[in-house]
Design a protein around this motif. Structure first.
Motif, PDB file in Angstrom:
ATOM      1  N   MET A  45       0.851  -1.177   0.000  1.00  0.00           N
ATOM      2  CA  MET A  45       0.000   0.000   0.000  1.00  0.00           C
ATOM      3  C   MET A  45       0.891   1.233   0.000  1.00  0.00           C
ATOM      4  N   THR A  46       1.051   1.875  -1.107  1.00  0.00           N
ATOM      5  CA  THR A  46       2.001   2.974  -1.236  1.00  0.00           C
ATOM      6  C   THR A  46       1.496   4.302  -0.694  1.00  0.00           C
ATOM      7  N   ASP A  47       0.187   4.461  -0.533  1.00  0.00           N
ATOM      8  CA  ASP A  47      -0.338   5.732  -0.052  1.00  0.00           C
ATOM      9  C   ASP A  47      -0.702   5.698   1.438  1.00  0.00           C
ATOM     10  N   CYS A  48      -0.227   4.729   2.163  1.00  0.00           N
ATOM     11  CA  CYS A  48      -0.521   4.590   3.588  1.00  0.00           C
ATOM     12  C   CYS A  48       0.203   5.688   4.374  1.00  0.00           C
ATOM     13  N   PRO A  49      -0.545   6.557   5.079  1.00  0.00           N
ATOM     14  CA  PRO A  49       0.097   7.638   5.836  1.00  0.00           C
ATOM     15  C   PRO A  49       0.928   7.138   7.013  1.00  0.00           C
ATOM     16  N   LEU A  50       0.660   5.937   7.491  1.00  0.00           N
ATOM     17  CA  LEU A  50       1.439   5.408   8.598  1.00  0.00           C
ATOM     18  C   LEU A  50       2.750   4.772   8.134  1.00  0.00           C
ATOM     19  N   CYS A  51       2.800   4.381   6.859  1.00  0.00           N
ATOM     20  CA  CYS A  51       4.041   3.862   6.286  1.00  0.00           C
ATOM     21  C   CYS A  51       4.996   5.007   5.923  1.00  0.00           C
ATOM     22  N   ARG A  52       4.425   6.160   5.628  1.00  0.00           N
ATOM     23  CA  ARG A  52       5.198   7.334   5.219  1.00  0.00           C
ATOM     24  C   ARG A  52       4.948   8.468   6.207  1.00  0.00           C
ATOM     25  N   PRO A  53       5.594   8.400   7.390  1.00  0.00           N
ATOM     26  CA  PRO A  53       5.335   9.426   8.402  1.00  0.00           C
ATOM     27  C   PRO A  53       5.756  10.812   7.925  1.00  0.00           C
ATOM     28  N   ASP A  54       4.946  11.788   8.295  1.00  0.00           N
ATOM     29  CA  ASP A  54       5.224  13.167   7.928  1.00  0.00           C
ATOM     30  C   ASP A  54       4.941  14.062   9.128  1.00  0.00           C
ATOM     31  N   LYS A  55       5.927  14.789   9.557  1.00  0.00           N
ATOM     32  CA  LYS A  55       5.772  15.764  10.646  1.00  0.00           C
ATOM     33  C   LYS A  55       5.254  15.133  11.929  1.00  0.00           C
ATOM     34  N   GLU A  56       5.772  13.978  12.290  1.00  0.00           N
ATOM     35  CA  GLU A  56       5.387  13.318  13.525  1.00  0.00           C
ATOM     36  C   GLU A  56       6.231  13.834  14.686  1.00  0.00           C
ATOM     37  N   THR A  57       5.635  13.868  15.855  1.00  0.00           N
ATOM     38  CA  THR A  57       6.386  14.116  17.084  1.00  0.00           C
ATOM     39  C   THR A  57       6.682  12.748  17.670  1.00  0.00           C
ATOM     40  N   ALA A  58       7.856  12.230  17.353  1.00  0.00           N
ATOM     41  CA  ALA A  58       8.244  10.894  17.791  1.00  0.00           C
ATOM     42  C   ALA A  58       8.657  10.931  19.257  1.00  0.00           C
ATOM     43  N   LEU A  59       8.133   9.989  20.032  1.00  0.00           N
ATOM     44  CA  LEU A  59       8.465   9.894  21.444  1.00  0.00           C
ATOM     45  C   LEU A  59       9.417   8.746  21.731  1.00  0.00           C
ATOM     46  N   TRP A  60       9.276   7.669  20.964  1.00  0.00           N
ATOM     47  CA  TRP A  60      10.080   6.469  21.199  1.00  0.00           C
ATOM     48  C   TRP A  60       9.937   5.565  19.987  1.00  0.00           C
ATOM     49  N   SER A  61      10.977   4.790  19.698  1.00  0.00           N
ATOM     50  CA  SER A  61      10.857   3.808  18.619  1.00  0.00           C
ATOM     51  C   SER A  61      11.892   2.714  18.787  1.00  0.00           C
ATOM     52  N   ASP A  62      11.601   1.601  18.157  1.00  0.00           N
ATOM     53  CA  ASP A  62      12.570   0.529  17.999  1.00  0.00           C
ATOM     54  C   ASP A  62      12.364  -0.019  16.591  1.00  0.00           C
ATOM     55  N   THR A  63      12.935  -1.157  16.288  1.00  0.00           N
ATOM     56  CA  THR A  63      12.829  -1.678  14.922  1.00  0.00           C
ATOM     57  C   THR A  63      11.425  -2.154  14.581  1.00  0.00           C
ATOM     58  N   ARG A  64      10.596  -2.432  15.602  1.00  0.00           N
ATOM     59  CA  ARG A  64       9.266  -2.983  15.343  1.00  0.00           C
ATOM     60  C   ARG A  64       8.131  -1.965  15.419  1.00  0.00           C
ATOM     61  N   CYS A  65       8.241  -0.979  16.288  1.00  0.00           N
ATOM     62  CA  CYS A  65       7.142  -0.012  16.409  1.00  0.00           C
ATOM     63  C   CYS A  65       7.661   1.342  16.868  1.00  0.00           C
ATOM     64  N   ARG A  66       6.788   2.327  16.759  1.00  0.00           N
ATOM     65  CA  ARG A  66       7.137   3.671  17.191  1.00  0.00           C
ATOM     66  C   ARG A  66       5.943   4.274  17.921  1.00  0.00           C
ATOM     67  N   VAL A  67       6.241   5.256  18.778  1.00  0.00           N
ATOM     68  CA  VAL A  67       5.222   5.970  19.531  1.00  0.00           C
ATOM     69  C   VAL A  67       5.300   7.426  19.124  1.00  0.00           C
ATOM     70  N   ILE A  68       4.136   7.975  18.754  1.00  0.00           N
ATOM     71  CA  ILE A  68       4.097   9.388  18.386  1.00  0.00           C
ATOM     72  C   ILE A  68       3.072  10.113  19.253  1.00  0.00           C
ATOM     73  N   LEU A  69       3.286  11.418  19.422  1.00  0.00           N
ATOM     74  CA  LEU A  69       2.332  12.288  20.087  1.00  0.00           C
ATOM     75  C   LEU A  69       1.490  12.914  18.995  1.00  0.00           C
ATOM     76  N   VAL A  70       0.194  12.682  19.029  1.00  0.00           N
ATOM     77  CA  VAL A  70      -0.720  13.173  18.007  1.00  0.00           C
ATOM     78  C   VAL A  70      -1.022  14.645  18.270  1.00  0.00           C
ATOM     79  N   ASP A  71      -1.032  15.437  17.226  1.00  0.00           N
ATOM     80  CA  ASP A  71      -1.336  16.859  17.345  1.00  0.00           C
ATOM     81  C   ASP A  71      -2.850  17.042  17.294  1.00  0.00           C
ATOM     82  N   ASP A  72      -3.491  16.971  18.468  1.00  0.00           N
ATOM     83  CA  ASP A  72      -4.940  17.116  18.575  1.00  0.00           C
ATOM     84  C   ASP A  72      -5.230  18.167  19.643  1.00  0.00           C
TER      85      ASP A  72
END
Length: 143
Positions: free
Chosen positions: A1-28
């Motif tokens: 799926m080439t248009d998946c927004p979660l595969c292509r992160p843009d302007k994320e506030t990353a809090l933590w990540s490893d090779t399997r998953c990442r944690v972001i703070l959502v701008d809400d």
């Protein structure tokens, strides 16, 4: 799926990540502390993961919940894994307060009250959550 927004992160506030998953703070603006735990690879369902990967993923979700509870002291934490519009594994971890815009209904329901004045410094909150997530994961892994 080439248009998946979660595969292509843009302007994320990353809090933590490893090779399997990442944690972001959502701008809400209604929900300070709204985090998303995202599986790094495009996977549609939890049962598509190995048992070990499922355990790891949920351990990260629970670490985010714990960090939010300790940092923000919400009345409730909502955990949701929907993925109907974006079929890419991710969990929403949302601190809820009795005076938020939708409480006690889901955040996606009709608004019950005017926007709550959130007095949270987003940068400070992000730093607190990064530190807490690092501490929690370090405690669990021993590293």
């Amino acid at each position: 799926m080439t248009d998946c927004p979660l595969c292509r992160p843009d302007k994320e506030t990353a809090l933590w990540s490893d090779t399997r998953c990442r944690v972001i703070l959502v701008d809400d603006p209604d929900y300070a502390g709204f985090c998303r735990v995202i599986w790094q690879q495009h996977v549609k369902e939890m049962t598509d993961l190995t048992e070990t990967d499922r355990g790891h993923f949920m351990a990260v979700v629970f670490a985010v919940e714990q960090a939010l509870r300790e940092s923000m002291h919400p009345d409730k934490i909502n955990l949701a894994s929907l993925g109907n519009q974006v079929p890419h594994l991710h969990w929403h971890v949302i601190p809820r307060f009795a005076d938020d815009a939708h409480f006690p209904d889901p955040v996606w329901a009709m608004r019950k009250r005017d926007h709550r004045m959130i007095r949270t410094d987003r940068i400070l909150l992000a730093e607190q959550l990064k530190r807490r997530l690092g501490e929690l994961r370090q405690r669990k892994t021993g590293r």
